[in-house]
Each structure stands twice: as C-alpha cells, then as structure tokens.
Design an enzyme around this catalytic site. Structure first.
Site, PDB file in Angstrom:
ATOM      1  N   SER A 179       1.049   2.548  -1.420  1.00 40.03           N
ATOM      2  CA  SER A 179       1.724   1.255  -1.315  1.00 40.03           C
ATOM      3  C   SER A 179       3.076   1.232  -2.023  1.00 40.03           C
ATOM      4  CB  SER A 179       0.827   0.131  -1.841  1.00 40.03           C
ATOM      5  OG  SER A 179       0.659   0.192  -3.231  1.00 40.03           O
ATOM      6  N   SER A 235      -1.581   4.787  -5.388  1.00 39.49           N
ATOM      7  CA  SER A 235      -0.368   4.187  -4.831  1.00 39.49           C
ATOM      8  C   SER A 235       0.900   4.451  -5.626  1.00 39.49           C
ATOM      9  CB  SER A 235      -0.563   2.681  -4.648  1.00 39.49           C
ATOM     10  OG  SER A 235      -1.350   2.444  -3.511  1.00 39.49           O
ATOM     11  N   LYS A 266       9.227  -2.492  -7.164  1.00 39.80           N
ATOM     12  CA  LYS A 266       8.320  -2.757  -6.043  1.00 39.80           C
ATOM     13  C   LYS A 266       8.164  -4.264  -5.846  1.00 39.80           C
ATOM     14  CE  LYS A 266       3.605  -1.447  -4.583  1.00 39.80           C
ATOM     15  NZ  LYS A 266       2.399  -0.690  -4.986  1.00 39.80           N
TER      16      LYS A 266
END
Length: 518
Positions: free
Chosen positions: A186, A210, A107
C-alpha cells in the site's frame, strides 16, 4: 488540490522567493539520486545549495517524471515557503537538525492539516482536524512536507483482489524500473516516488508488508519499526495491533536520520507507552562499517518466491559470509497458522479502528457502513478495485469483545513472537534475513496482485522491526533482502542492513522501461 495546478503555483513562487536558487552551483552539480542527507546538509552549510533550491529541484523532477510513475498524489502548496523558512533558520544559525530543509513525501493516509488526507478514497476528500503526531515531529525538525504520495486505496484493505498502487483519488502508481510492473504494497507511491528521486525521503505505513514490499520492489530502503516506536495517532488505521508508520529512502543513513525524528512516546497512542528509555535517539551514529563481522544471521530462503529470487539470496549469503558473518539456514515455525489466523483478526480490528478514526474527522463518512454505501454509489471507485468484499466482511465480523476473536488474536500474536524469538534463540542469531519480494508482477486490474509473500508476516504480527535493502536484480526488476530481529532491536537491524549495503551495493537508478521483452 490537484498535482499539476499546484505545481505551476509552486514553480512560479520559486522566481518570487529566490531569483537564483539552483540545486547546486554550476561548478558543483550533483546527482539527486545518489545524494544522502549528510551530503545535502554539507552543501547547504557551505552555501553551494539552499533548501529552496533543493525543493525546487524535486518539484522540477516531479513535473518532468511523475507523468510516467504517478507516485505523487498532490503537492503541498506551502512547500517552497517551508524551504524558504529553513534557509532563514540556517542564516540565523537556528537549524533544527539534519532534516531541516529536506523534502519529504507523505503517504496519503497520514493526516496533514494543510492538505486533504484521503487514504486514496474519493469518500474522504477533506481535511483532517489536525496533523498526525509524526507530521508534527517532521515539521518540528524543519522537514519540508513536499506533498502526499499515492497509495493502494484503504491500504489494500477493501477488495478481495486488489491491485497495489491504485486508488480512486490518484489512479495507478507504476514501478519506475519497468512501468507496466507493480510497485507492491500500500505504500506504493512512497517507495516509487523515492526510487524515482521525486523526494529525498518518504513516509509509508505497514500492517503486513506495506513498507517493506514496495521498498523491495523499487530498490529502496524501507524500515517497518517495532510496534510502539513511532506514533500512529492521525494515521488511517487497519489494526492497532499491527499498524505502524516508517521511513523509506534510497539509503540507510537517510532512513536512520528520519527514524530518529519520528520515534518517541505519544500519550495519544498507548502502544508507545512501552517505548524503552534505552532506545537510541540518533540511529545514524550507530551505522558503523564492519558490524557484520562476527554476527550470526539466519537465512530464511523462501524458495516459493522463485529461482531468480533464490539465486539473489545465494549471492547475498556469499556477501554476508565474505563480510565475516556466520550464516545459518532457518525456517521460522508456525507460518501456516499465522496466515490462517491473521485475516479474521484484521477484519474485527479494522471495523473497530476505522470507525474510531472516522469519528475524528470534521467531515465525511462517520463509519464503515457509510464507506460501503459511498462506494456503491460512486462508479469511479469501482474502476479497478471492483469490489469491497473486505469492507463487507469487516462490517459483519465479530466485535472486539467476542471470545473467539480474543482467543484468535492472542494465539496469533503469541505464535508470531515465538516464531522469531525461538528461531533467534535456537541458533544464537543477531537477525533473520529473508527475501523481501519476488520480481514485480505485471499490473492488471482484472487479475489483481500476485502478492503471497510470507516473509513480512512474522515481524508484522509480532510488532518486531523489519528493514529491507536492495539485494540484487532479476533482469531489470529489483529484489530486496529483509533483516528482522527482536522487538526494539531497530538500531541493530539498521546497522546490519547498512553494512550489507556497504559490502554488497546493489541499487542502480531506474530507467523507466515501458515493459520487458516477451
């Protein structure tokens, strides 16, 4: 560095490094989607696969499929070199463990010294000072850092009505099952990338939902670890009281193997100082068939997520009972108060923690006020997240020394722990299971997310583990089931989730449908 130019360089390098590096021999083709890390390592040990071949196969899939999904924000230009080095270690019998040669997406709020770390924001297009601690651990284990995954900009903590999976740097990530549906949370690119078999494993992060929500929405496995199990040093923050990073994969064993590498104390992260010495170092060894037999599971149904989700939970309940578990229906207390207290606490903590993080960056904005000013001046930052109301509220929030904030955070953390602890104790439970997500909503920047999903909040605020695995489908859309337990019970939650996946396998590969019939 952009995704497509980097890809061309990497694919050209395949021909230079290894003239013949197929993902598998012509007589032994295999399906990337269903292959787990132990199977890949067995193939590499037998000479039927190389790390360069595996990495090349994932790069080819990114080239072919990511135009639909948009999960990969940027490729790592050194990915094939890392894979080549792994193959050299194998030839000289110096392998570093089961992640050696395994491609991992990260990420883009996790610092990597050799790529920009942007948190999805155009304001942060620069290199961090050094790798995050968890990246150092992945590199030390021989993992191939394949590239950076797209995310919800600033981990969905900028606008009052955000659209999950959109960032100013990467654009919109789509749900691979139905492309006009949202991937949630996210860590959208991490989960969607793994679901589309664009990497073997991905790293996500979570403040509240998330990791688990995007994993649930994409029929993958996501683990939000106990707070303090995995270092947050070098991860763009929202709140030190709740943030953690964790793995996402297509099966539990890959999550367990990755967690074994990520976990451990870090002097730079005070939360890890309470990491217990009794914590397992190899979670995969504890994934034994039959652990559901005799277990007591509390089922938190959450009918607010709709009848399709509730029907999947009924089927999950039946599977748990058939596997020998006792299932007790429960409703953890204090949920309304948790939702009331959480947001004000996060505003104060974000202002404190983002300013501290930005001070570590060699270049770019120095504080939250600088970020607000940047967004006002950049029209591209307002194309989907039209506002930055959370930034502005955080800038005006009480300081972390404020008595009102301190009292609110203390009550919030206490009630979250009690919500789970009291429910577990009252019913003598091994875990609480709940729906991770409803069927995915349509992505619409004008409307924003439809993501009031309360199941993640108690574990997120308490700092307790939460593991989600696929539970079923509402039509073409996946729904996950989460297993939550006491702090540091990560191994137990992984084992229960793995056994559920064994007795009630639900995942099927995505078909990349453009939309659903109206």
């Amino acid at each position: 560095m952009g995704r497509r130019p980097a890809l061309l360089v990497l694919l050209a390098a395949v021909l230079l490094l290894v003239p013949t590096a197929p993902a598998a021999s012509a007589s032994g083709r295999f399906d990337l989607d269903s292959a787990d890390i132990p199977a890949l390592q067995a193939r590499m040990a037998s000479g039927r696969l190389t790390a360069v071949g595996l990495t090349s196969a994932y790069l080819e899939r990114i080239h072919r499929l990511d135009g639909k999904v948009n999960a990969v924000l940027a490729l790592n230009p050194s990915a094939l070199r890392q894979a080549f080095e792994s193959d050299a270690r194998r030839r000289s019998h110096r392998l570093r463990g089961p992640l050696d040669g395994i491609p991992v997406l990260v990420k883009d709020n996790v610092d990597t010294r050799d790529q920009w770390t942007t948190a999805g924001s155009r304001a942060l297009r620069s290199y961090p000072a050094k790798d995050a601690t968890l990246i150092t651990r992945l590199r030390d284990a021989g993992a191939v850092i394949l590239g950076k995954a797209n995310l919800s900009e600033w981990a969905n903590f900028r606008a009052a009505k955000p659209t999950s999976g959109w960032s100013g740097v990467g654009g919109q990530t789509n749900n691979p099952y139905v492309l006009d549906r949202n991937p949630c949370g996210s860590s959208a690119g991490s989960a969607a990338g793994v679901a589309a078999s664009l990497a073997q494993v991905a790293i996500g992060s979570e403040t509240d939902g998330s990791i688990v929500c995007p994993a649930g929405m994409t029929a993958t496995v996501g683990h939000k670890p106990s707070l303090g199990l995995v270092s947050r040093t070098g991860v763009v923050p929202i709140s030190a009281e709740q943030d953690t990073a964790g793995p996402i994969a297509r099966n539990v064993v890959d999550v367990a193997l990755t967690l074994s590498v990520l976990q451990g104390r870090d002097p730079a992260d005070p939360a890890t100082s309470t990491y217990p010495s009794s914590q397992p170092t190899d979670y995969a060894k504890l994934l034994r068939p039959g652990v559901l037999r005799g277990a007591r599971i509390g089922l938190w149904r959450l009918p607010v997520l709709g009848p399709a989700t509730d029907a999947i939970m009924t089927s999950a309940r039946n599977s748990l009972v058939e596997a020998g578990a006792t299932v007790v229906e429960v409703t953890p207390p204090y949920q309304a108060r948790l939702l009331e207290l959480e947001f004000p606490a996060l505003l104060t903590e974000f202002h404190r923690d983002i300013d501290a993080y930005l001070a570590t960056r060699p270049a770019g904005p120095r504080n939250l006020a600088d970020l607000i000013a940047y967004n006002r001046a950049d029209p591209l930052e307002r194309t989907c997240f039209a506002g930055q109301e959370l930034f502005e509220q955080a800038l005006a929030a009480p300081p972390p020394t404020d008595p009102g904030y301190l009292a609110g955070r203390a009550e919030l953390s206490d009630l979250a722990r009690r919500s789970l602890d009291e429910t577990l104790a009252k019913h003598h439970l091994d875990a609480i299971a709940s729906p991770t997500n409803p069927p995915a909503w349509k992505t619409d920047c004008a409307v924003g997310d439809n993501d009031v999903i309360p199941s993640s909040t108690p574990a997120a605020v308490a700092g307790y583990p939460d593991v989600t695995v696929p539970a079923g489908f509402a039509g073409a859309l996946p729904v996950g089931i989460s297993f939550m337990g006491a702090r540091w019970s990560d191994a137990r939650m992984l084992a229960l989730a793995a056994d559920f996946s064994r007795v009630a396998p639900a995942r099927v590969p995505p078909r990349y449908l453009a939309t659903l019939p109206s």
